[in-house]
Structure formats: structure tokens, C-alpha cells
Design a protein around this motif. Structure first.
Motif, PDB file in Angstrom:
ATOM      1  N   GLY A   1      -0.622  -2.934   7.919  1.00 33.10           N
ATOM      2  CA  GLY A   1      -0.119  -1.763   7.148  1.00 33.10           C
ATOM      3  C   GLY A   1       0.274  -1.759   5.675  1.00 33.10           C
ATOM      4  O   GLY A   1       0.884  -0.904   5.365  1.00 33.10           O
ATOM      5  N   ASN A   2      -0.029  -2.731   5.086  1.00 29.87           N
ATOM      6  CA  ASN A   2       0.254  -3.076   3.602  1.00 29.87           C
ATOM      7  C   ASN A   2       1.950  -2.879   3.521  1.00 29.87           C
ATOM      8  O   ASN A   2       2.394  -2.265   2.552  1.00 29.87           O
ATOM      9  CB  ASN A   2      -0.383  -2.044   2.788  1.00 29.87           C
ATOM     10  CG  ASN A   2      -1.757  -2.251   2.667  1.00 29.87           C
ATOM     11  OD1 ASN A   2      -2.470  -3.277   2.896  1.00 29.87           O
ATOM     12  ND2 ASN A   2      -2.641  -1.339   2.351  1.00 29.87           N
ATOM     13  N   VAL A   3       2.599  -3.653   4.181  1.00 32.82           N
ATOM     14  CA  VAL A   3       4.062  -3.746   4.212  1.00 32.82           C
ATOM     15  C   VAL A   3       4.405  -5.159   3.876  1.00 32.82           C
ATOM     16  O   VAL A   3       3.628  -6.176   4.216  1.00 32.82           O
ATOM     17  CB  VAL A   3       4.813  -3.238   5.003  1.00 32.82           C
ATOM     18  CG1 VAL A   3       4.507  -1.445   5.155  1.00 32.82           C
ATOM     19  CG2 VAL A   3       4.593  -3.829   6.319  1.00 32.82           C
TER      20      VAL A   3
ATOM     21  N   THR B   1      11.780  -4.052   5.490  1.00 31.74           N
ATOM     22  CA  THR B   1      10.385  -3.600   5.378  1.00 31.74           C
ATOM     23  C   THR B   1       9.979  -2.893   4.198  1.00 31.74           C
ATOM     24  O   THR B   1      10.732  -1.686   4.091  1.00 31.74           O
ATOM     25  CB  THR B   1      10.021  -3.083   6.817  1.00 31.74           C
ATOM     26  OG1 THR B   1      10.135  -3.995   7.678  1.00 31.74           O
ATOM     27  CG2 THR B   1       8.212  -2.782   6.474  1.00 31.74           C
TER      28      THR B   1
ATOM     29  N   PRO C   1       7.075  -1.230   1.318  1.00 31.11           N
ATOM     30  CA  PRO C   1       5.617  -1.127   1.008  1.00 31.11           C
ATOM     31  C   PRO C   1       5.016  -2.177   0.002  1.00 31.11           C
ATOM     32  O   PRO C   1       5.705  -2.214  -1.140  1.00 31.11           O
ATOM     33  CB  PRO C   1       5.327   0.296   0.523  1.00 31.11           C
ATOM     34  CG  PRO C   1       6.507   1.229   0.847  1.00 31.11           C
ATOM     35  CD  PRO C   1       7.811   0.047   0.946  1.00 31.11           C
TER      36      PRO C   1
ATOM     37  N   GLU D   1       2.948  -2.897  -3.330  1.00 28.99           N
ATOM     38  CA  GLU D   1       2.476  -2.426  -4.572  1.00 28.99           C
ATOM     39  C   GLU D   1       1.001  -2.389  -4.497  1.00 28.99           C
ATOM     40  O   GLU D   1       0.759  -3.643  -3.958  1.00 28.99           O
ATOM     41  CB  GLU D   1       3.189  -2.729  -5.802  1.00 28.99           C
ATOM     42  CG  GLU D   1       4.793  -2.130  -5.545  1.00 28.99           C
ATOM     43  CD  GLU D   1       5.563  -2.881  -6.857  1.00 28.99           C
ATOM     44  OE1 GLU D   1       5.190  -2.744  -7.871  1.00 28.99           O
ATOM     45  OE2 GLU D   1       6.719  -3.068  -6.682  1.00 28.99           O
TER      46      GLU D   1
ATOM     47  N   THR E   1      -1.056  -5.876  -3.187  1.00 33.99           N
ATOM     48  CA  THR E   1      -2.296  -5.817  -2.233  1.00 33.99           C
ATOM     49  C   THR E   1      -3.701  -6.361  -2.798  1.00 33.99           C
ATOM     50  O   THR E   1      -4.101  -7.313  -2.236  1.00 33.99           O
ATOM     51  CB  THR E   1      -2.849  -4.422  -1.877  1.00 33.99           C
ATOM     52  OG1 THR E   1      -1.460  -3.605  -1.346  1.00 33.99           O
ATOM     53  CG2 THR E   1      -3.830  -4.185  -0.853  1.00 33.99           C
TER      54      THR E   1
END
Length: 166
Positions: free
Chosen positions: A74-76, A108, A110, A112, A116
Motif C-alpha cells: 500500500g505504498n507505506v 506508518t 505514506p 513519497e 516509490t
């Protein structure tokens, strides 16, 4: 899943090895290959990008946290801390563990877009900043107050004390 689940570690690193990594009341960002044995052999280490090691203590005990920076689904980014307690008077009271599913602000966050991209290009070994801590940075624990990480470390050490063997 249970929050702040503490899994005891069977074996701990030699405290002298930890003192070579970080001074009391300081932190340092390290790469996985800099972790001392037996932490480096733990399977969770392979899921982490890097670690932030912190030390805090006094004449009675020393506390260490190795906060694993783990890119997750989940891109965290999640924090997975290995926390260690060293009794300065009685080494038989030394203990440590891993905190799973930590419950503190900022555990947790996100990823950036550039993080990613870095992970997509080179996998988990991509080096990036975390909570404004630049790669290969170190400093006073007080420097971590501004990014909220000091609060997380305090919570981790509280969980460690709560799980102290009787």
C-alpha cells in the motif's frame, strides 16, 4: 492483530558491539549489513530497508532501539523496532524483543513518489531519507523531537519495560 505485540528475543548482541554503533542519548541511521549478530540473522531484517539505532540510559540500565524501516504493501513505510535492555549491574537481567504492530503516532507513513520510484528501481535496498533523517545521519536523540520520532522511541521503551521478565 494485537497492537504492540512483544516477541522476546532468545539471543542478544554483545553490548560492547552496540556501544561501537551509537553513543548514549544519540541515534544513527545504519544499513542492514551494519547490524550486530544475532540481530542481523533475524528474518525480519531482510524486509527492512535500513535501521535507525538509538541509545538511552544511565548507571542502572541502557536501552537500545533498532527501528527497522520497512516498506510495506500500500505504498507505506512501517517501523519495526528491535528493543533491548541491558542491566548495568546484573547481566542475567538483560532482555529484548521485537515490537509488532506498534501503536504510536508516525509508525506508518505514506511513501513519497521519489521513494516509490527508488524502490521500484532497486528494490528494498534503495537508500532514502526517513522522517527528515538523511542517509547515514546521526545526532542527539533530542534532534528527533521535531519529526515525532522521539515520541515513538519513548513509547517503544515503555513497551520494553512493560515486558520485562519478572
Amino acid at each position: 492483530m494485537k497492537k504492540n505485540k512483544f516477541s522476546p528475543l532468545k539471543d542478544l548482541p554483545n553490548e560492547n558491539d552496540l556501544k561501537q554503533l551509537v553513543n548514549n542519548f544519540e541515534y544513527k541511521k545504519i544499513e542492514n549489513n551494519e547490524l550486530p549478530m544475532p540481530l542481523s540473522a533475524n528474518g525480519l531484517v531482510q524486509k527492512c530497508n535500513s535501521f535507525i539505532v538509538a541509545a538511552s540510559g544511565g548507571t542502572e540500565c541502557m536501552l537500545y532501539s533498532f527501528v527497522g524501516i520497512r516498506p510495506d504493501i500500500g505504498n507505506v513505510i512501517d517501523e519495526n523496532p528491535f528493543v533491548l535492555y541491558y542491566d548495568q549491574n546484573d547481566p542475567t537481567k538483560n532482555f529484548g524483543g521485537i515490537i509488532h504492530h506498534g501503536d504510536w503516532n508516525g509508525r506508518t507513513i505514506p511513501l513519497e513518489a521519489w521513494q516509490t520510484s527508488a524502490l521500484a528501481a532497486s528494490g528494498i535496498t534503495a537508500s532514502f531519507t526517513y522522517k527528515t533523517i538523511p542517509p547515514h545521519a546521526s545526532g542527539s536523540l533530542n534532534n528527533l523531537r521535531a519529526n515525532g520520532m522521539l515520541d515513538g522511541l519513548s513509547k517503544q521503551f515503555g513497551i520494553l519495560h512493560k515486558n520485562k521478565p519478572k
